[in-house]
Design a protein around this motif. Sequence first.
Motif, PDB file in Angstrom:
ATOM      1  N   LEU A 128      27.919  32.389  43.867  1.00  0.00           N
ATOM      2  CA  LEU A 128      29.205  33.021  43.585  1.00  0.00           C
ATOM      3  C   LEU A 128      29.398  33.229  42.082  1.00  0.00           C
ATOM      4  CD1 LEU A 128      32.037  34.032  44.316  1.00  0.00           C
ATOM      5  CD2 LEU A 128      32.797  31.642  44.304  1.00  0.00           C
ATOM      6  N   CYS A 129      29.050  32.222  41.292  1.00  0.00           N
ATOM      7  CA  CYS A 129      29.211  32.353  39.838  1.00  0.00           C
ATOM      8  C   CYS A 129      28.330  33.465  39.280  1.00  0.00           C
ATOM      9  CB  CYS A 129      28.894  31.024  39.155  1.00  0.00           C
ATOM     10  SG  CYS A 129      30.147  29.755  39.455  1.00  0.00           S
ATOM     11  N   SER A 130      27.132  33.623  39.832  1.00  0.00           N
ATOM     12  CA  SER A 130      26.240  34.701  39.404  1.00  0.00           C
ATOM     13  C   SER A 130      26.843  36.070  39.720  1.00  0.00           C
ATOM     14  CB  SER A 130      24.872  34.562  40.080  1.00  0.00           C
ATOM     15  OG  SER A 130      24.246  33.359  39.695  1.00  0.00           O
ATOM     16  N   GLU A 131      27.645  36.150  40.772  1.00  0.00           N
ATOM     17  CA  GLU A 131      28.332  37.398  41.106  1.00  0.00           C
ATOM     18  C   GLU A 131      29.560  37.590  40.217  1.00  0.00           C
ATOM     19  OE1 GLU A 131      29.117  36.865  45.238  1.00  0.00           O
ATOM     20  OE2 GLU A 131      27.041  37.203  45.859  1.00  0.00           O
ATOM     21  N   LEU A 132      30.304  36.515  39.984  1.00  0.00           N
ATOM     22  CA  LEU A 132      31.515  36.626  39.168  1.00  0.00           C
ATOM     23  C   LEU A 132      31.214  37.073  37.747  1.00  0.00           C
ATOM     24  CD1 LEU A 132      33.432  33.394  40.272  1.00  0.00           C
ATOM     25  CD2 LEU A 132      34.089  35.753  40.771  1.00  0.00           C
TER      26      LEU A 132
END
Length: 440
Positions: free
Chosen positions: A214-218
């Motif tokens: 998720l952080c890589s997407e955010l």
Amino acid sequence: MTSAVSTPAATTPAATTPAATAPAPTSPARGLICRACGAEFPLAAQHACYECFGPLEVAYDEAALARVTRAQIEAGPQNIWRYAGLLPAGQDPATRVTLDPGLTPLVSAPALAAAVGLRAPLWVKDDSANPTHSFKDRVVSVALTAAKELGFNRFSCASTGNLANSVAAHAARAGVPSIVFIPADLEQGKIITTAVYGGELVAIEGSYDDVNRLCSELVETDEFEDTAFVNVNVRPFYAEGSKTLGYEVAEQLGWRIPAQVVIPMASGELLTKVDKAFSELVEIGLVEAPEGGWAVFGAQSEGCNPIATALHADTDVIVPVKPTGIAKSLNIGDPAAGPYAIEAVKRTGGWMDYANDDEIREGIRVLAETTGIFAETAGGTTIAVLKKLVASGKIDPAKETVVLNTGEGLKTLDAVAGQVGPTHTIKPSLRGAREAGLLG
């Protein structure tokens, strides 16, 4: 964001003016380099190679590193910034975002050595003595210092607990907003010791790998354009902070490298960077390599052991796993630096192994009972694996060994809460003491 790390413009000192300012120190870092294909890029908020999508790390000007001396380091501050000449950011104290971690104790452990079957000196590098009680303060100080120089105005991370603690604390001291992401099932001790700093804390219903994804997407969204994720978009700088553990071990041993070192593994990055630190110290002439070189050993839990499993199968292909078990700080099922950790272990003649939950609990207890150090589950894992490595003959019992304790046991009390407690419960009287056998 893609702006390069800035260095303050040097000023010419006026020798006759008392208020003259010395030239600002500059970073020895010359750029980023792909660990897979060798492609080079400018210093920027970039963590993946544009050519092959491999991971990036910091590349240095070797001549700049070679100018660093023992005397210069020993005259420096009593924290990681004594090694500023070997780091990618933070040469100017005014630019640092830091809790000033480092110079943690290197504890002689003869009773622990006897307990696990070692005859040579054994040392425990106790990084639970850092400001937020884990080695993560080292990597966060370097990463967020670089992030500040890159112009970010919010700090973040994906974390199994200790990293969240450190990012939130650094942000609080610097007066910068933070938003950190954790798995919802973390130990309460780590949740509380993150939330207390007042930043945003987002619990995700999933594993650490879900959080990291998720952080890589955010980080690619407009809303997070000005947010530094220490282990995503500024990861190359973050990883370099781990080198200070290796530097300190060598300095605290009198400027020499131990023959053997045992290191807990989650992503595998800590192991690779300690090995890199030893190599740098030899290359620039600050230490001599021990006779026969040094060997690095990795420790994982049985509930999350993809790196050790790959090594045992004689491959560098890491098969992701769904983590289980009590060593939650090591629960990275898809470890980014796994292949590089395997390479370091093979190159140095080391090995990896893993421990189950009961062995981890026993490791916590034997470390506490022999050294007075109360480790979290990662430390228990390291001690349990040390014992296995000695028993299997992978570690030479006649060679000096250092083990790393990376975190504080008070954060993972549940791991041993059902196994330890009062040895006696008595009434407040001499009779009660005598009946319990306390008076002979």
